[in-house]
Scaffold this active site. Sequence first.
Site, PDB file in Angstrom:
ATOM      1  N   GLN A  94     -50.819   4.802 -70.522  1.00 49.40           N
ATOM      2  CA  GLN A  94     -50.330   5.218 -69.365  1.00 49.40           C
ATOM      3  C   GLN A  94     -48.802   4.973 -69.401  1.00 49.40           C
ATOM      4  O   GLN A  94     -48.311   3.827 -69.771  1.00 49.40           O
ATOM      5  CB  GLN A  94     -50.960   4.472 -67.869  1.00 49.40           C
ATOM      6  CG  GLN A  94     -50.726   4.723 -66.765  1.00 49.40           C
ATOM      7  CD  GLN A  94     -51.013   6.212 -66.180  1.00 49.40           C
ATOM      8  OE1 GLN A  94     -52.233   6.471 -66.590  1.00 49.40           O
ATOM      9  NE2 GLN A  94     -50.272   6.977 -65.732  1.00 49.40           N
ATOM     10  N   ASP A 132     -54.585  13.126 -73.666  1.00 51.66           N
ATOM     11  CA  ASP A 132     -53.243  13.511 -72.912  1.00 51.66           C
ATOM     12  C   ASP A 132     -52.692  14.881 -73.466  1.00 51.66           C
ATOM     13  O   ASP A 132     -51.928  15.194 -73.005  1.00 51.66           O
ATOM     14  CB  ASP A 132     -52.165  12.397 -72.791  1.00 51.66           C
ATOM     15  CG  ASP A 132     -52.323  11.559 -71.648  1.00 51.66           C
ATOM     16  OD1 ASP A 132     -52.895  12.131 -70.657  1.00 51.66           O
ATOM     17  OD2 ASP A 132     -51.924  10.661 -71.460  1.00 51.66           O
ATOM     18  N   LYS A 157     -58.191   7.627 -62.340  1.00 46.94           N
ATOM     19  CA  LYS A 157     -58.973   8.098 -63.537  1.00 46.94           C
ATOM     20  C   LYS A 157     -60.300   7.099 -63.729  1.00 46.94           C
ATOM     21  O   LYS A 157     -61.491   7.924 -64.333  1.00 46.94           O
ATOM     22  CB  LYS A 157     -57.750   7.859 -64.808  1.00 46.94           C
ATOM     23  CG  LYS A 157     -56.730   8.921 -64.825  1.00 46.94           C
ATOM     24  CD  LYS A 157     -55.590   8.537 -65.945  1.00 46.94           C
ATOM     25  CE  LYS A 157     -54.599   9.301 -65.603  1.00 46.94           C
ATOM     26  NZ  LYS A 157     -53.312   8.874 -66.305  1.00 46.94           N
TER      27      LYS A 157
END
Length: 287
Positions: free
Chosen positions: A97, A120, A53
């Site tokens: 995460q 997300d 990322k």
Amino acid sequence: MAAKIIDGKALAEQVRARVRAEVQELTAAGLQPGLAVILVGEDPASQVYVRNKERACADVGIRSLVHRLPAATSQEELLALIDRLNADPAVHGILVQVPLPPGLRADELQRAVDPDKDVDGFHPVNAGRLLLGQPGFVPCTPAGILELVKSTGTEIAGCEAVVVGRSATVGKPTATLLLAENATVTVCHSKTRNLPDVCRRGEILVVAVGRRELVKGDWIRPGAVVIDVGINRGEDKLYGDVEFASAREVAGFLTPVPGGVGPMTVAMLMVNTVKAARLAAIQGGRG
Ligand code: NAD
């Protein structure tokens, strides 16, 4: 005839090229998009995902800031960090995460993220917006899956689509997106009876289970578009949820593992971050 292999890396590069141009334009206007990533603990797969990322951000010109925190970090410390990031005007996207170390509650942390910075798409507000067909952030993997299907030129409206797996992050949102495109959608899960028969109905078949080579070639409708979301670590390499060798003899289109859904997931995160920066600019303008 052997299936056409859908090149997720190439498609992701096309998406990134569009994002790069948008980021340049926004940065020139004084609004460089910024992504904050919270990584807690030492999970090796998470370390790799976060590095990917960071690289993708650098590649398109998004400013990324990774908060690497020890596994002993408390829920309260993480909530306080998320509060600070929510209030930081240079941060447009925030992601936590997962998986998190034991004792930390991911759902509470995801709920703490401002829904307008939830790149997300895991916040209940964005899940609700998706279900209601309202604008919001769509989770990156399902958004990437839809782009992969569209890249084949398949007319989704009216198609029989079968989604195997009903997780909140992949299966359910993918089914919702396909429904919004007017497919006739069947969702399968661990209690589904006659799974091979149901899979064979799919002109579009998305498999997101996490079981190495669960779906065999003879479960696939000839000519189907097959999207393999699974990532299963074998002793020698990564395997998908679809048995690649037998599937490619039957499917019309097939994503490889790796090189299919994975790169598109990261590319869609870049898309969502730019969208969040634009949203902040509009809201700032209103303020
Ligand atoms: P999950 O464990 O949350 O959900 C799995 C789903 O599969 C559940 O809904 C369950 O009911 C269903 N299932 C389990 N066994 C089944 C069976 N025998 N038959 C039919 N259905 C069954 O997993 P997830 O988070 O949705 O991820 C699924 C897979 O996709 C994993 O391999 C994961 O690593 C991978 N993944 C890849 C990406 C990517 O970017 N490429 C992103 C997310 C997840």
